[in-house]
Design a protein around this motif. Structure first.
Motif, PDB file in Angstrom:
ATOM      1  N   ALA A  44     -24.506  -4.432 -22.571  1.00 13.32           N
ATOM      2  CA  ALA A  44     -23.570  -3.419 -23.070  1.00 13.32           C
ATOM      3  C   ALA A  44     -24.062  -2.032 -22.673  1.00 13.32           C
ATOM      4  CB  ALA A  44     -23.460  -3.508 -24.590  1.00 13.32           C
ATOM      5  N   MET A  51     -25.851  -8.533 -26.316  1.00  9.65           N
ATOM      6  CA  MET A  51     -24.765  -9.494 -26.155  1.00  9.65           C
ATOM      7  C   MET A  51     -25.382 -10.800 -25.657  1.00  9.65           C
ATOM      8  SD  MET A  51     -22.189  -7.631 -27.075  1.00  9.65           S
ATOM      9  CE  MET A  51     -20.594  -8.194 -26.465  1.00  9.65           C
ATOM     10  N   GLN A  82     -15.372  -7.908 -22.274  1.00  6.57           N
ATOM     11  CA  GLN A  82     -16.098  -6.661 -22.081  1.00  6.57           C
ATOM     12  C   GLN A  82     -15.819  -6.124 -20.680  1.00  6.57           C
ATOM     13  OE1 GLN A  82     -20.202  -6.035 -23.691  1.00  6.57           O
ATOM     14  NE2 GLN A  82     -20.800  -6.216 -21.542  1.00  6.57           N
ATOM     15  N   GLY A  85     -18.579  -2.078 -21.525  1.00  7.40           N
ATOM     16  CA  GLY A  85     -19.581  -2.307 -22.562  1.00  7.40           C
ATOM     17  C   GLY A  85     -19.690  -1.201 -23.581  1.00  7.40           C
ATOM     18  N   ALA A  88     -19.469  -2.061 -27.760  1.00  3.69           N
ATOM     19  CA  ALA A  88     -19.787  -3.483 -27.886  1.00  3.69           C
ATOM     20  C   ALA A  88     -20.407  -3.792 -29.249  1.00  3.69           C
ATOM     21  CB  ALA A  88     -20.745  -3.904 -26.779  1.00  3.69           C
ATOM     22  N   ALA A  93     -19.159 -11.201 -28.839  1.00  9.01           N
ATOM     23  CA  ALA A  93     -19.370 -11.766 -27.507  1.00  9.01           C
ATOM     24  C   ALA A  93     -18.693 -13.118 -27.335  1.00  9.01           C
ATOM     25  CB  ALA A  93     -20.865 -11.896 -27.221  1.00  9.01           C
ATOM     26  N   LEU A  97     -18.272 -14.879 -22.626  1.00  3.82           N
ATOM     27  CA  LEU A  97     -17.961 -13.459 -22.543  1.00  3.82           C
ATOM     28  C   LEU A  97     -17.291 -13.182 -21.203  1.00  3.82           C
ATOM     29  CD1 LEU A  97     -18.170 -10.582 -23.724  1.00  3.82           C
ATOM     30  CD2 LEU A  97     -20.389 -10.385 -22.545  1.00  3.82           C
TER      31      LEU A  97
END
Length: 468
Positions: A44, A51, A82, A85, A88, A93, A97
Motif C-alpha cells: 500500500a 496487505m 487496490q 494503495g 488501504a 485485502a 487482492l
C-alpha cells in the motif's frame, strides 16, 4: 455488538485454493507470497499498512477482473481491490487482492469529458486535459488514483466551485460480485450508479469511469507560510476571511512540523509553521487582492502563491508523493468558531507538544454542499469544515489525534469522508454513511454480490446491525 473484519487470510481456504488454475485463465499475472513480486504488488502507499492476501492478481483487462471474481465464487474466496494503495486497510485485502494499476486506458475528448481506466492517477488526466484548456475535479494530490478517489465521493481543491468528483461521473464500467461485467449510468442500473458514487468499493470493482471535465486552464493560488508563533492571529482572521470567500475560491490552513527531507523548503524545516492554502478560479487580480489580506497579517516565511497553469495544482496542498508510513485520522465539523480555533491551537499549536506532522482545517460549502443531479451515496454535504491530522507511527500521533478530536467534539458531525476514513468495520461504516444510505448500499450489495465475494461489500452488509 460491534462487527469487525478479519484482518488475516483464512489459512485453510488459501491452502485449498488452486491458484495455478486461476493463473492459467488470466492475461495478467498472479503472485503468491513465495513470489518475489508479491510484496511489491501488494504494498500500500501507506507503508504502515500491511496487505497480506493469499494471492495478488495484477489484472490487465476487465475480463481478468471478471475471471478472478468468478474463480473466487467457485472456491469460496473473497476479493479485495487496490490501484495506487492510498486509503488501504489490511482487512480489505480479501483472499485475492485485485490490483488494477494495469488498467491504464485514458482518452480525453476535447468537447469536455474523459474515459479513464481504474489504474490511472489524476496527474495523467490533468496533463492530458491541459492542451484543451480543461481540468478534472482531482484530489489535493495528483498522485492519487482517479477511481478510488471518485468512488469515495472525491473532495478536491475545486469542490467549492464545481462539487465533488462523483458529481461529474457519466458512466462506470464495472464487474459486480456475481462476476458479471456491466455498464452503469443514471439510466442503466441506477441503483449501482448511486452506490458507486460515494460507496467506495462496496458493490462492484470499477474497471473504467467516464467523467465530465471543467474549463480551467489556469488558477491563482498556492500556499503562503507563517511562523507558528503567528498562528493564533492568522487563524482567527482566516476564519472570517474564508467565511466570506466567494465560491470561486477555496482555502484551508495547515499547521506543519516538517523534518529535513528532500523537497522540504529549508525555511520550513525543524519548526512549526502555518500554511494558508488558496485556489482561485476567478479573476486573478481579485484573487491576489483577497490573498493579500492574509499576506498582510504577519511576516511571511515563504510565499508560493501566484498565477499558475492548472498542471501545477499540486502546489496548493504540496502533499507527499513517495510512499511512507503514517497515521492520518480525520473528522468533519459543523462549524469552526473562535472557541474551536482556540481549542485546536491549545492541543496542536505552538508549545502544545503536538507530534503531528500536519494538522489541516479545510473550509467547505459552495457547490460541495448542493445536492447532486442524481442521487448518490455521499452523506456529508452539510459539513462546514474537515480536519485532518497526519503523523508518524510510534510517536503517539494516533493518541494525540484523538485528544484533538475530543477537544473539537462539540462541532463533530459524527461523520467522515469515505476517502479519509475507509469503512472497514461497523464503527467506520456508521461514520462514513448515514443509516439510510448504509441500508441502501446493503441492498445493492445483496443484489449484485449475493455470495459476498467482494470484501468491501461486507461493510455494506453491516447495515443489518444499524438502527436509527
Amino acid at each position: 455488538m460491534t462487527t469487525t473484519f478479519d484482518d488475516t487470510v483464512d489459512a485453510g481456504t488459501a491452502a485449498r485454493t488452486p491458484f495455478e488454475e486461476l493463473r492459467q485463465r488470466l492475461t495478467g499475472t498472479l503472485h503468491t507470497p513465495d513470489d518475489p513480486e508479491y510484496a511489491v504488488r501488494a504494498s500500500a502507499w501507506n507503508l504502515a499498512v500491511e496487505m497480506a492476501p493469499a494471492a495478488v492478481v495484477a489484472v490487465r483487462t476487465a475480463e481478468d477482473v471478471a475471471t478472478t471474481i468468478r474463480f473466487a465464487r467457485e472456491h469460496g474466496c473473497t476479493v479485495g481491490v487496490q490501484a495506487t494503495g492510498h486509503g488501504a486497510k489490511s482487512s480489505l485485502a480479501g483472499h485475492l487482492l485485485v490490483v488494477t494499476s494495469g488498467l491504464d486506458e485514458l482518452v480525453v475528448h476535447p468537447e469536455g469529458w474523459a474515459r479513464v481506466g481504474a489504474g490511472v492517477k489524476w496527474l495523467r488526466v490533468i496533463e492530458a486535459a491541459a492542451p484543451y484548456g480543461l481540468a478534472p475535479l482531482n484530489g489535493s494530490s495528483s498522485d492519487v488514483g482517479v477511481v478510488g478517489f471518485t468512488t469515495g465521493g472525491g473532495v478536491g481543491p475545486m469542490s467549492r466551485m464545481h462539487g465533488i468528483a462523483a458529481d461529474k461521473v457519466r458512466a462506470f464500467d464495472v464487474v459486480t460480485g456475481d462476476g458479471v461485467a456491466r455498464r452503469v449510468t443514471p439510466t442503466e442500473h441506477p441503483d449501482l450508479f448511486l452506490a458507486l458514487r460515494g460507496g467506495k468499493g462496496a458493490t462492484a470493482i470499477v474497471t473504467a469511469v467516464e467523467l465530465d471535465l471543467v474549463e480551467q486552464a489556469t488558477f491563482y493560488g498556492g500556499a503562503i507560510y507563517f511562523d507558528g508563533a503567528d498562528a493564533e492571529g492568522v487563524i482567527q482572521r482566516w476564519r472570517d476571511w474564508s467565511a466570506r470567500l466567494p465560491e470561486v475560491g477555496s482555502t484551508s490552513f495547515a499547521l506543519f512540523q516538517l523534518p529535513d527531507l528532500p523537497g522540504v523548503p529549508p525555511p520550513l524545516v525543524g519548526r512549526m509553521t502555518l500554511a494558508v492554502r488558496f485556489l482561485w478560479v476567478g479573476d486573478p487580480a481579485e484573487g491576489r487582492a483577497l490573498l493579500d489580506e492574509i499576506r498582510g497579517l504577519a511576516p511571511v516565511v515563504l510565499d508560493d502563491a501566484g498565477l499558475r497553469p492548472y498542471t501545477e495544482v499540486d502546489a496548493v496542498h504540496a502533499d507527499p508523493v513517495d510512499p511512507m508510513p503514517c497515521t492520518d485520522p480525520a473528522m468533519l465539523l459543523t462549524d469552526f468558531p473562535a472557541e474551536a480555533a482556540e481549542l485546536l491551537l491549545a492541543v496542536a499549536g505552538p508549545g502544545s507538544g503536538s507530534p503531528q506532522v500536519l494538522v489541516e482545517v479545510r473550509a467547505l460549502g459552495g457547490a460541495y454542499a448542493r445536492p447532486p443531479a442524481h442521487p448518490d451515496a455521499f452523506s456529508h454535504r452539510a459539513a462546514g469544515y474537515s480536519v485532518l491530522a497526519v503523523g508518524i507511527p510510534g510517536t503517539g500521533s494516533s493518541e494525540h489525534a484523538q485528544c484533538l478530536f475530543s477537544a473539537l467534539s462539540d462541532w463533530d458531525t459524527g461523520g467522515i469522508w469515505p476517502n479519509f476514513g475507509p469503512p472497514h468495520d461497523e464503527t467506520t461504516a456508521r461514520r462514513a454513511y448515514a443509516p439510510a444510505t448504509l441500508r441502501r448500499l446493503a441492498e445493492v450489495a445483496r443484489t449484485y454480490d449475493p455470495d459476498g465475494v467482494l470484501q468491501c461489500g461486507e461493510y455494506a452488509r453491516l447495515a443489518d446491525a444499524v438502527t436509527t
